[in-house]
Design an enzyme around this catalytic site. Structure first.
Site: not given
Ligand SMILES: [Fe+2]
Length: 378
Positions: A369, A340, A245, A179
């Site tokens: 995160h 998430h 994603n 990320d």
């Molecule tokens: Fe992601």
């Protein structure tokens, strides 16, 4: 995008580490496959509350290399199943230029030549530069190689070190980032990784690269800036790619109906070497590790290509050759955060019994995160 954090390695069997923009080093030799519930030490780092701010386009980390049509966004990844090949990729902006990579080992004067191919793609109103991919094969293990891309006045030289021959007692140091994005914190994260005294030799990237999809019309210029930002590391050591994603880039509202298009055009993987029909899931062996990469955003239900491939793949892992079985994916199966929450649940239901049966040592995921890890109790 990336807030920086850091941590040292964990000891676990079947553990899931989720992190965001976190770079930490995993010492394969230290990783303990036994059911020891010692979590090890973690960094005291606490991320700031404020949202990360993107680095402006004129930031020095995004600088275009000087010279007409100079190769930019140079990056490498493993190019075969065992580490004797490297895929070299780069972009030329003005014209195709040369598809050739010149390379030579540290102790050799003779430059060898490998020829690749280039492609371009369009995304809404964006047209890419010429994206080159060239696989260098039959390299010697544990050897430093120099390589050059570009022609005329715009030749650029880099280097990499091949991994040692695959074997059970072979040390190798993996870094881990997910990320990343291109915020000021992304730069801190990459710098943090680069400055780690343990010096990662290969980086496991657990998905979500550029976050170009955050920009109007998925501005693919931000794929180019990300490629230039990360070159300082990924031109010199392989990053092992996992799709997240933010690689899906599906935007039917602007006519973009092919998932993963920019990512697949820009970042190649050696999927065919492991019998995979898609670059989104594949495996490699590297030193004493067997690394399986899965795609959280491709079909994984029963009888899908990814399911069938993984079903055949897991029994192939020879633990006397590669004692460490590592799986990379983007969406974590175990996540206690609100954000998430349970997004990885259906894949967990499908594959967790296999991971237990085949004694996967460690699963690394990104997406959430924040840092979290869990340890198997079975
Ligand atoms: Fe992601």
């Amino acid at each position: 995008m990336a807030s920086s954090s850091s941590s040292s390695s964990s000891s676990s069997s079947l553990s899931s580490a989720s992190l965001y923009g976190a770079a930490f080093l995993l010492w394969v030799l230290v990783l303990n496959g036994a059911a020891v519930c010692n979590g090890g030490s973690t960094s005291p780092f606490v991320r700031k509350v404020e949202k990360s701010v993107d680095m402006p386009l004129d930031s020095d980390v995004f600088g275009v290399p000087p010279g007409y049509n100079a190769p930019q966004q140079v990056h490498i990844t493993q190019g075969d199943h065992v580490g004797k090949a490297v895929i070299v990729s780069w972009v030329t902006q003005d014209e195709p230029g040369s598809d050739v990579v010149l390379y030579w080992s540290k102790n050799s004067e003779e430059k060898k030549e490998a020829k690749g191919k280039h492609l371009t793609y369009k995304f809404y109103n964006y047209t890419s530069g010429y994206i080159h991919h060239c696989t260098i094969r039959n390299l010697k293990f544990d050897t430093k190689y120099y390589y050059e891309v570009g022609i005329g006045q715009t030749v650029r030289r880099f280097w990499f070190v091949t991994p040692p021959e695959v074997g059970p007692d072979v040390p190798h140091t993996f870094g881990l980032i997910g990320d990343l994005g291109q915020t000021f914190d992304s730069n801190s994260t990459l710098t943090h990784y680069e400055h780690n005294p343990h010096k990662g030799q290969t980086l496991l990237f657990v998905g979500d690269l550029s976050y170009a999809d955050h920009y109007p019309n998925y501005d693919n210029v931000r794929w180019d800036t990300w490629g230039r930002f990360t070159e300082r590391s990924v031109a010199y050591q392989p990053w092992i790619w996992t799709a997240g994603n933010h690689e899906i880039d599906l935007a039917p509202e602007i006519g973009e109906k092919i998932p993963f298009k920019p990512y697949l055009c820009r970042y190649h993987t050696p999927n065919k070497a492991s019998g995979s029909t898609s670059p989104l899931w594949y495996s490699i062996k590297r030193a004493s590790a067997y690394i399986i990469v899965l795609s959280s955003y491709s079909a994984y239900a029963k009888y899908t290509p990814q399911y069938r491939w993984l079903e055949e793949e897991l029994p192939k892992v020879n633990r006397s050759e590669t004692p460490w079985l590592i799986v990379l994916m983007h969406s974590p199966w175990y996540n206690s955060y609100n954000y998430h929450y349970m997004e990885g649940e259906t894949m967990r239901v499908m594959y967790e019994p296999w991971f237990v049966k085949y004694r996967v040592d460690v699963v690394f995921a990104g997406h959430v995160h924040a840092y979290e890890r869990s340890v198997s109790t079975c």
